[in-house]
Motif scaffolding. Structure first.
Motif, PDB file in Angstrom:
ATOM      1  N   GLY A   1     -50.404   2.612  35.619  1.00  0.00           N
ATOM      2  CA  GLY A   1     -50.212   3.359  36.841  1.00  0.00           C
ATOM      3  C   GLY A   1     -49.116   4.399  36.898  1.00  0.00           C
ATOM      4  O   GLY A   1     -49.022   5.136  37.884  1.00  0.00           O
ATOM      5  N   PHE A   2     -48.267   4.503  35.877  1.00  0.00           N
ATOM      6  CA  PHE A   2     -47.172   5.469  35.936  1.00  0.00           C
ATOM      7  C   PHE A   2     -47.607   6.837  35.410  1.00  0.00           C
ATOM      8  O   PHE A   2     -48.472   6.943  34.544  1.00  0.00           O
ATOM      9  N   HIS A   3     -46.975   7.896  35.921  1.00  0.00           N
ATOM     10  CA  HIS A   3     -47.161   9.215  35.346  1.00  0.00           C
ATOM     11  C   HIS A   3     -46.558   9.225  33.945  1.00  0.00           C
ATOM     12  O   HIS A   3     -45.592   8.509  33.655  1.00  0.00           O
ATOM     13  N   ALA A   4     -47.100  10.071  33.084  1.00  0.00           N
ATOM     14  CA  ALA A   4     -46.721  10.048  31.664  1.00  0.00           C
ATOM     15  C   ALA A   4     -45.225  10.262  31.453  1.00  0.00           C
ATOM     16  O   ALA A   4     -44.594   9.554  30.663  1.00  0.00           O
ATOM     17  N   HIS A   5     -44.621  11.231  32.160  1.00  0.00           N
ATOM     18  CA  HIS A   5     -43.198  11.504  31.935  1.00  0.00           C
ATOM     19  C   HIS A   5     -42.328  10.354  32.414  1.00  0.00           C
ATOM     20  O   HIS A   5     -41.303  10.040  31.804  1.00  0.00           O
ATOM     21  N   ASP A   6     -42.739   9.692  33.521  1.00  0.00           N
ATOM     22  CA  ASP A   6     -41.976   8.533  33.997  1.00  0.00           C
ATOM     23  C   ASP A   6     -42.127   7.357  33.038  1.00  0.00           C
ATOM     24  O   ASP A   6     -41.149   6.655  32.738  1.00  0.00           O
ATOM     25  N   ALA A   7     -43.340   7.144  32.553  1.00  0.00           N
ATOM     26  CA  ALA A   7     -43.583   6.026  31.631  1.00  0.00           C
ATOM     27  C   ALA A   7     -42.790   6.196  30.352  1.00  0.00           C
ATOM     28  O   ALA A   7     -42.221   5.231  29.819  1.00  0.00           O
ATOM     29  N   LEU A   8     -42.726   7.429  29.842  1.00  0.00           N
ATOM     30  CA  LEU A   8     -41.976   7.676  28.615  1.00  0.00           C
ATOM     31  C   LEU A   8     -40.483   7.435  28.828  1.00  0.00           C
ATOM     32  O   LEU A   8     -39.821   6.803  28.007  1.00  0.00           O
ATOM     33  N   LYS A   9     -39.948   7.949  29.939  1.00  0.00           N
ATOM     34  CA  LYS A   9     -38.528   7.733  30.234  1.00  0.00           C
ATOM     35  C   LYS A   9     -38.211   6.245  30.337  1.00  0.00           C
ATOM     36  O   LYS A   9     -37.190   5.769  29.816  1.00  0.00           O
ATOM     37  N   MET A  10     -39.070   5.511  30.994  1.00  0.00           N
ATOM     38  CA  MET A  10     -38.865   4.073  31.169  1.00  0.00           C
ATOM     39  C   MET A  10     -38.929   3.339  29.836  1.00  0.00           C
ATOM     40  O   MET A  10     -38.119   2.444  29.560  1.00  0.00           O
ATOM     41  N   ALA A  11     -39.877   3.724  28.996  1.00  0.00           N
ATOM     42  CA  ALA A  11     -40.015   3.080  27.685  1.00  0.00           C
ATOM     43  C   ALA A  11     -38.799   3.378  26.805  1.00  0.00           C
ATOM     44  O   ALA A  11     -38.277   2.490  26.121  1.00  0.00           O
ATOM     45  N   ILE A  12     -38.345   4.645  26.806  1.00  0.00           N
ATOM     46  CA  ILE A  12     -37.201   5.032  25.978  1.00  0.00           C
ATOM     47  C   ILE A  12     -35.944   4.279  26.395  1.00  0.00           C
ATOM     48  O   ILE A  12     -35.229   3.712  25.559  1.00  0.00           O
ATOM     49  N   GLN A  13     -35.665   4.255  27.703  1.00  0.00           N
ATOM     50  CA  GLN A  13     -34.449   3.592  28.169  1.00  0.00           C
ATOM     51  C   GLN A  13     -34.513   2.083  27.943  1.00  0.00           C
ATOM     52  O   GLN A  13     -33.500   1.441  27.617  1.00  0.00           O
ATOM     53  N   THR A  14     -35.693   1.503  28.090  1.00  0.00           N
ATOM     54  CA  THR A  14     -35.840   0.069  27.845  1.00  0.00           C
ATOM     55  C   THR A  14     -35.581  -0.253  26.381  1.00  0.00           C
ATOM     56  O   THR A  14     -34.900  -1.232  26.050  1.00  0.00           O
ATOM     57  N   ALA A  15     -36.111   0.596  25.482  1.00  0.00           N
ATOM     58  CA  ALA A  15     -35.876   0.393  24.048  1.00  0.00           C
ATOM     59  C   ALA A  15     -34.404   0.563  23.712  1.00  0.00           C
ATOM     60  O   ALA A  15     -33.828  -0.221  22.941  1.00  0.00           O
ATOM     61  N   LYS A  16     -33.768   1.583  24.285  1.00  0.00           N
ATOM     62  CA  LYS A  16     -32.340   1.815  24.055  1.00  0.00           C
ATOM     63  C   LYS A  16     -31.520   0.637  24.560  1.00  0.00           C
ATOM     64  O   LYS A  16     -30.582   0.174  23.899  1.00  0.00           O
ATOM     65  N   GLY A  17     -31.874   0.153  25.721  1.00  0.00           N
ATOM     66  CA  GLY A  17     -31.160  -0.990  26.282  1.00  0.00           C
ATOM     67  C   GLY A  17     -31.290  -2.224  25.403  1.00  0.00           C
ATOM     68  O   GLY A  17     -30.324  -2.966  25.219  1.00  0.00           O
ATOM     69  N   ALA A  18     -32.490  -2.440  24.878  1.00  0.00           N
ATOM     70  CA  ALA A  18     -32.709  -3.595  24.002  1.00  0.00           C
ATOM     71  C   ALA A  18     -31.843  -3.502  22.742  1.00  0.00           C
ATOM     72  O   ALA A  18     -31.215  -4.482  22.319  1.00  0.00           O
ATOM     73  N   ALA A  19     -31.805  -2.300  22.126  1.00  0.00           N
ATOM     74  CA  ALA A  19     -31.007  -2.117  20.914  1.00  0.00           C
ATOM     75  C   ALA A  19     -29.520  -2.272  21.206  1.00  0.00           C
ATOM     76  O   ALA A  19     -28.789  -2.954  20.469  1.00  0.00           O
TER      77      ALA A  19
END
Length: 266
Positions: free
Chosen positions: A191-209
């Motif tokens: 359900g997310f727009h592509a740019h929002d989904a990408l930002k969310m995925a990137i920050q989540t990955a960064k947070g995990a690392a």
């Protein structure tokens, strides 16, 4: 003999040079950059770097010579500079699958050789670089370690693990980028727009690392904190594992290591 020469100023070479200047480890006029087309280095020239199309001339006043060329190109470059090298110059190679002995077979058995395997995060000073040698002295290894510490993190390993380091770190950054892309695509599907989904995925990955780096904990211990009985996280994880997530990652890393070991002779 205080200069550094980078032969092959492509993405990795230029990122290394600019990272060293940004960290104030070198000044631009202390770094010599070479490339087959000097027109491609006009910006670097304006920044104060010394540029040269002649590799033999470029290494004359340098303490350290870094070979930032592809495995398929390194033999030609080494044959070109072999007669111009001085005995005290330190050779650093970032060419995958090219051993210290391969280099000495062309440049001479008495050469000081250290191998380095950075990744493209060197462009933002966040490379994971592995370095190794056959028998270079500790002070030579320390010099190389300090250079790459200026653009990220460094691990000193045995040379027989360098092709494995290529797969896990140099190729590995692409694997994690693909995982982020897949996560963002999943976000679009729910359900997310592509740019929002990408930002969310990137920050989540960064947070995990960052979570693992700053707490020095194991991934599974952090996973346990977000998986509850009959919960949505464990359901998603198990579905991914049933479809081969971990297995695919492991197989990809193993195949990349196998490929990296044979690049020099292709």
């Amino acid at each position: 003999m205080s200069k550094l020469t980078i032969i092959g100023s492509g993405n990795i070479g230029l990122s290394l040079a600019k990272g060293l200047v940004k960290s104030e480890y070198y000044q631009p006029n202390e770094i010599v950059l070479t490339r087959r087309s000097l027109a491609a280095l006009e910006e670097e020239k304006d920044l104060g770097f010394e540029i040269n199309i002649d590799n033999k001339v470029a290494i004359q006043n340098s303490e350290i010579v870094i070979l930032c060329v592809l495995p398929q190109q390194i033999r030609k470059v080494m044959e070109e500079i072999a007669s111009s090298l001085k005995s005290h110059q330190l050779i650093v190679s970032v060419a995958s699958g090219v051993s210290c002995q391969d280099i000495k077979d062309i440049l001479g058995e008495d050469r000081l050789v250290v191998r380095a395997m950075p990744n493209t995060a060197i462009a933002i000073g966040q490379s994971m670089t592995c370095i190794a040698t056959d028998n270079a002295p500790d002070d030579a290894v320390s010099k190389v370690e300090r250079i790459f510490n200026a653009v990220g993190s460094v691990v000193v390993i045995n040379e027989d693990l360098m092709t494995s380091a290529t797969a896990l770190c140099a190729c590995g950054i692409a694997f994690f980028l693909r995982a982020i892309r897949a996560a963002s695509q999943g976000g679009v599907e729910i359900g997310f727009h592509a740019h929002d989904a990408l930002k969310m995925a990137i920050q989540t990955a960064k947070g995990a690392a960052d979570l693992l780096l700053q707490t020095n904990s194991h991934p599974e211990s952090e996973i346990d904190k977000v998986t509850s009985p009959k919960g949505c996280t464990i359901a998603g994880l198990n579905e991914m594992e049933h479809n081969g997530l971990s297995s695919a990652f492991i197989k990809g890393i193993k195949l990349s290591a196998l490929k990296a070991g044979g690049l020099y002779n292709e």
